[in-house]
Motif scaffolding. Sequence first.
Motif, PDB file in Angstrom:
ATOM      1  N   GLU A  46       0.533  -1.211   0.144  1.00 12.54           N
ATOM      2  CA  GLU A  46      -0.219  -0.208  -0.356  1.00 12.54           C
ATOM      3  C   GLU A  46       0.379   1.413  -0.400  1.00 12.54           C
ATOM      4  O   GLU A  46      -0.053   2.356  -0.752  1.00 12.54           O
ATOM      5  CB  GLU A  46      -0.387  -0.043   1.439  1.00 12.54           C
ATOM      6  CG  GLU A  46      -1.847   1.524   1.143  1.00 12.54           C
ATOM      7  CD  GLU A  46      -2.868   1.113   0.290  1.00 12.54           C
ATOM      8  OE1 GLU A  46      -3.227   0.443  -0.375  1.00 12.54           O
ATOM      9  OE2 GLU A  46      -3.830   1.752  -0.068  1.00 12.54           O
ATOM     10  N   TYR A  47       2.317   1.834   1.034  1.00 10.58           N
ATOM     11  CA  TYR A  47       2.799   2.435   1.010  1.00 10.58           C
ATOM     12  C   TYR A  47       4.130   2.154   0.158  1.00 10.58           C
ATOM     13  O   TYR A  47       5.088   1.353   1.500  1.00 10.58           O
ATOM     14  CB  TYR A  47       2.664   2.973   2.321  1.00 10.58           C
ATOM     15  CG  TYR A  47       1.743   3.461   2.593  1.00 10.58           C
ATOM     16  CD1 TYR A  47       1.269   5.182   2.543  1.00 10.58           C
ATOM     17  CD2 TYR A  47       0.751   2.715   3.771  1.00 10.58           C
ATOM     18  CE1 TYR A  47       0.502   6.063   2.758  1.00 10.58           C
ATOM     19  CE2 TYR A  47      -0.227   4.092   3.670  1.00 10.58           C
ATOM     20  CZ  TYR A  47      -0.859   4.789   3.586  1.00 10.58           C
ATOM     21  OH  TYR A  47      -1.500   5.942   4.489  1.00 10.58           O
ATOM     22  N   PRO A  48       4.741   2.076  -0.405  1.00  4.72           N
ATOM     23  CA  PRO A  48       6.019   1.612  -1.166  1.00  4.72           C
ATOM     24  C   PRO A  48       6.826   2.750  -1.105  1.00  4.72           C
ATOM     25  O   PRO A  48       7.827   1.754  -0.737  1.00  4.72           O
ATOM     26  CB  PRO A  48       5.516   1.871  -3.055  1.00  4.72           C
ATOM     27  CG  PRO A  48       4.400   2.353  -3.149  1.00  4.72           C
ATOM     28  CD  PRO A  48       3.752   2.824  -1.884  1.00  4.72           C
ATOM     29  N   GLY A  49       7.048   2.917  -0.158  1.00  4.95           N
ATOM     30  CA  GLY A  49       8.317   4.244  -0.008  1.00  4.95           C
ATOM     31  C   GLY A  49       8.730   2.412   1.745  1.00  4.95           C
ATOM     32  O   GLY A  49       9.811   2.908   1.711  1.00  4.95           O
ATOM     33  N   PHE A  50       7.671   1.970   1.822  1.00  4.93           N
ATOM     34  CA  PHE A  50       8.461   0.617   3.004  1.00  4.93           C
ATOM     35  C   PHE A  50       9.217  -0.121   2.387  1.00  4.93           C
ATOM     36  O   PHE A  50       9.430  -0.932   2.887  1.00  4.93           O
ATOM     37  CB  PHE A  50       6.887   0.475   4.156  1.00  4.93           C
ATOM     38  CG  PHE A  50       6.561   0.864   4.380  1.00  4.93           C
ATOM     39  CD1 PHE A  50       7.015   1.130   6.392  1.00  4.93           C
ATOM     40  CD2 PHE A  50       6.114   2.600   4.243  1.00  4.93           C
ATOM     41  CE1 PHE A  50       7.079   2.745   6.974  1.00  4.93           C
ATOM     42  CE2 PHE A  50       5.491   2.935   5.398  1.00  4.93           C
ATOM     43  CZ  PHE A  50       5.479   3.378   6.335  1.00  4.93           C
ATOM     44  N   THR A  51       8.831  -0.485   1.144  1.00  4.38           N
ATOM     45  CA  THR A  51       9.560  -2.081   0.217  1.00  4.38           C
ATOM     46  C   THR A  51      10.940  -2.100   0.706  1.00  4.38           C
ATOM     47  O   THR A  51      11.522  -1.019   0.892  1.00  4.38           O
ATOM     48  CB  THR A  51      10.079  -1.918  -1.197  1.00  4.38           C
ATOM     49  OG1 THR A  51       8.225  -1.176  -2.099  1.00  4.38           O
ATOM     50  CG2 THR A  51      10.228  -2.704  -1.611  1.00  4.38           C
ATOM     51  N   GLY A  52      11.113  -3.364   1.612  1.00  6.64           N
ATOM     52  CA  GLY A  52      12.286  -3.372   2.130  1.00  6.64           C
ATOM     53  C   GLY A  52      12.818  -3.327   3.106  1.00  6.64           C
ATOM     54  O   GLY A  52      13.829  -3.938   3.507  1.00  6.64           O
ATOM     55  N   ALA A  53      11.183  -2.150   3.836  1.00  2.00           N
ATOM     56  CA  ALA A  53      11.660  -2.260   5.588  1.00  2.00           C
ATOM     57  C   ALA A  53      11.173  -3.341   6.017  1.00  2.00           C
ATOM     58  O   ALA A  53      11.511  -2.926   7.419  1.00  2.00           O
ATOM     59  CB  ALA A  53      11.229  -0.448   5.681  1.00  2.00           C
ATOM     60  N   THR A  54      10.156  -3.437   6.172  1.00  2.39           N
ATOM     61  CA  THR A  54       9.075  -4.085   6.538  1.00  2.39           C
ATOM     62  C   THR A  54       8.309  -5.148   5.694  1.00  2.39           C
ATOM     63  O   THR A  54       7.640  -4.982   5.074  1.00  2.39           O
ATOM     64  CB  THR A  54       8.148  -3.269   7.819  1.00  2.39           C
ATOM     65  OG1 THR A  54       7.243  -3.989   8.815  1.00  2.39           O
ATOM     66  CG2 THR A  54       7.060  -2.718   6.656  1.00  2.39           C
ATOM     67  N   ASP A  55       8.147  -6.700   7.065  1.00  2.00           N
ATOM     68  CA  ASP A  55       7.523  -7.178   5.509  1.00  2.00           C
ATOM     69  C   ASP A  55       5.689  -7.399   6.248  1.00  2.00           C
ATOM     70  O   ASP A  55       5.427  -8.185   5.770  1.00  2.00           O
ATOM     71  CB  ASP A  55       7.440  -8.777   6.394  1.00  2.00           C
ATOM     72  CG  ASP A  55       9.032  -9.061   4.720  1.00  2.00           C
ATOM     73  OD1 ASP A  55       9.021  -8.011   4.358  1.00  2.00           O
ATOM     74  OD2 ASP A  55       9.912  -9.767   5.900  1.00  2.00           O
ATOM     75  N   LEU A  56       5.979  -5.939   7.444  1.00  2.00           N
ATOM     76  CA  LEU A  56       4.595  -6.446   8.067  1.00  2.00           C
ATOM     77  C   LEU A  56       2.817  -6.397   7.287  1.00  2.00           C
ATOM     78  O   LEU A  56       3.475  -5.844   5.898  1.00  2.00           O
ATOM     79  CB  LEU A  56       4.337  -5.437   9.278  1.00  2.00           C
ATOM     80  CG  LEU A  56       4.956  -5.357  10.019  1.00  2.00           C
ATOM     81  CD1 LEU A  56       5.375  -3.950  11.256  1.00  2.00           C
ATOM     82  CD2 LEU A  56       4.389  -6.545  11.062  1.00  2.00           C
ATOM     83  N   THR A  57       2.572  -6.501   7.471  1.00  2.00           N
ATOM     84  CA  THR A  57       0.736  -6.616   6.590  1.00  2.00           C
ATOM     85  C   THR A  57      -0.182  -6.371   7.631  1.00  2.00           C
ATOM     86  O   THR A  57      -0.285  -6.433   9.310  1.00  2.00           O
ATOM     87  CB  THR A  57       0.429  -8.397   6.883  1.00  2.00           C
ATOM     88  OG1 THR A  57       1.551  -8.790   5.572  1.00  2.00           O
ATOM     89  CG2 THR A  57      -0.914  -8.275   6.129  1.00  2.00           C
TER      90      THR A  57
END
Length: 354
Positions: A46-57
């Motif tokens: 939903e927020y691609p800025g978090f790519t690579g920073a978290t696997d949370l759902t």
Amino acid sequence: MAITTGIVGAAGFAGIELTRLALRHPDFDLKVVTSNELAGTPVAAEYPGFTGATDLTFTTHDDPALDACDLVFLAVPHTAALAMAPQLVARGATVVDLSADFRLKDPAVYERWYATPHTAVDLLERAAFGLPELFPDDLERVAAACAAGEGVLVACAGCYPTATSLAAAPAVRAGLVQPDAVVVVDAISGVTGAGKKASTRTHFCFADENLEAYGVATHRHTPEIEQILGLEGRLVFTPHLAPLNRGLLSTVNLPLAPDAPADAGEIVELYRRFYADDPFVHVLPSGTMPKTSSVAGTNYAHVGLAVNATARMLVAVGAIDNLGKGAASQAVQCANAVRGLPQTRGLEPISVPV
Ligand SMILES: NC(=O)C1=CN([C@@H]2O[C@H](COP(=O)(O)OP(=O)(O)OC[C@H]3O[C@@H](n4cnc5c(N)ncnc54)[C@H](OP(=O)(O)O)[C@@H]3O)[C@@H](O)[C@H]2O)C=CC1
Ligand SMILES: CC(=O)N[C@@H](CCC(=O)OP(=O)(O)O)C(=O)O
């Protein structure tokens, strides 16, 4: 030991900023981020800025995993926090609420301004008001209860009240303001202040290329600012919406008492002494005015001061990021205080420069 942390309302504007901060906080172990609308969606989808920073759902707001969280942030609308906070506190959690549900000390005032009954008056009485620079003792009281193993609640100050009160409080508390005078506040917020759901006021086509006042003489932050500053019945507060994503600027006009200094340099010194131990408030040199861009993405508040000697008016201007010191990072600052951590832990030291 890491503090197991959950964020309710994590997909909203304040909640996703909290998610960003919590993921980088050295002492928080972020386990739960809730959104009914996005349950099952990875945060980074939903927020691609978090790519690579978290696997949370994202999970639903009633995720039982919240029961295992020692620290729970409520980044939900008012009344939703009122429904959730009592149970969380009763089972021993530290709850940091970003909504307005536990800010107003008099439940009758809450009921009048929010047009809904206050259903947790006991907890309201025990809650700390989350504006660390102005109410440190309240946070210390709650920190002691937390250290003794109790569940506790912090009601973080609102965005307009934070910027306005940090700009005005040193003068008000030092008695520089004429007793009984009316204080006029004109404040401007970026559009994220209104939350994620678009309305005709916040839709891009209406908000862009536009400035407008709203909530004139009726805005719900009026009693909160009055409570913080002790100005009951003496505040004229006018908020405005500006075509910015983030940022909030509040201009406070304070009539000077007859014996108050009319020298801005002297007042700057008084303010600097007042905030000497507060890492997040910078009092700018006399005549220098703050900019929202200088505090974007941070927990800082910048305060600028000038005196109109003819009118004997102190003009105090406060700038914050409405999602930062106005919401998410102030919530982290409060959580740090309650959990016995340095106030600055996990918070950005420098704003995005341009
Ligand atoms: N935006 C700002 O600048 C500031 C906001 N605040 C306060 O922070 C809180 C969140 O604001 P903001 O992020 O702007 O709002 P948003 O509208 O952007 O997000 C609200 C979030 O709350 C969730 N939510 C909505 N209804 C409920 C409910 N009944 N129970 C549980 N969760 C619910 C939504 O879930 P879902 O994802 O399922 O829709 C969403 O994640 C509000 O109380 C606001 O007043 C405080 C200071 C400044
Ligand atoms: C631009 C805009 O609409 N701002 C919101 C205030 C921001 C907010 O979320 O209010 P709290 O600080 O009380 O939580 C408003 O005027 O209602």
